[in-house]
Scaffold this active site. Sequence first.
Site: not given
Ligand code: IPE
Ligand code: IPE
Ligand code: MG
Length: 265
Positions: A42, A55, A59, A87-88, A93, A153, A210, A216, A229
């Site tokens: 994240d 953004r 990525h 994630s689902t 987005r 791995l 995380r 979370r 952990e």
């Molecule tokens: C969790 O991150 C999902 C991934 C890293 C793939 P998000 O950015 O989607 O989670 P929230 O919205 O902050 O909870």
């Molecule tokens: C994680 O980074 C990648 C995915 C969730 C796919 P984010 O895109 O959630 O980045 P932030 O949380 O907006 O910084």
């Molecule tokens: Mg995020």
Amino acid sequence: MVRSWLGFWKVRRDKNESERAEELGKAIDYDRLPIHIAIIMDGNGRWATRRGLPRAMGHRAGVESLREIVKACSSLGIKYLTVYAFSTENWKRPAEEVNILMDLLVEYLEKEIHELHENNVRIKAIGRIDELPKKAREALYRDEEYTRKNSGLTLNLALNYGGRNEIVEAVKRIGREIAGDKLNPDEVTEEVIAGYLYTAGIPDPDLLIRPSGELRISNFLLWQAAYSEFWYSPVLWPDFRKVHLLEAIVDYQRRQRRFGGLKTK
Ligand code: IPE
Ligand code: IPE
Ligand code: MG
């Protein structure tokens, strides 16, 4: 001038980082490594926004971190690494961002697959893979098959993954087995349920990382993380390096896992 100062800063940072990584490498107890590490990748968006970049650049930079961490886990001898990549809920987005993420996945697999295979890495996709765009789905199926026999791995890529959805799917399949008289409801145990999850046959994560400062779980490995952990870090995923992974492992090794029991010794 600015360029050379940036270069100087980078060399200094790299030097400090590599010195620290070396120190941490010595502090690790290689007989007590976590068997399974899970990471919520994240912070890509914030990393880009802070630099005034789109953004998508975050990525792309995040893929570099993934590359480094997979390599590090593989050479440390970690058996399972599960990374949360989509994630689902991430379908909420804008379509443009979703498309970029899917393209990056395909690009990552195309570029990395041979090196991963040479390093004995096995690829496994977890999540509703059948709902991903065709090119992503096909690349995943192809690379799972290609690396199927590798014994180093196991890299679990969590894509279109949601912990709740995983449990719903398991319940549906168990329900069908019961309705078809293939399973007795009284024989449903925790082990039986675990056997219907995407992670069947894989031990639960020992360490769940995380980055990005969020505290979370965001629907990741809800069943499997019961006794994992947790290790949080303010570092954004595109800045996450081997040194941070080593910090997490050293910290993990200082903890005492009780699983609801009492302190031993
Ligand atoms: C969790 O991150 C999902 C991934 C890293 C793939 P998000 O950015 O989607 O989670 P929230 O919205 O902050 O909870
Ligand atoms: C994680 O980074 C990648 C995915 C969730 C796919 P984010 O895109 O959630 O980045 P932030 O949380 O907006 O910084
Ligand atoms: Mg995020």
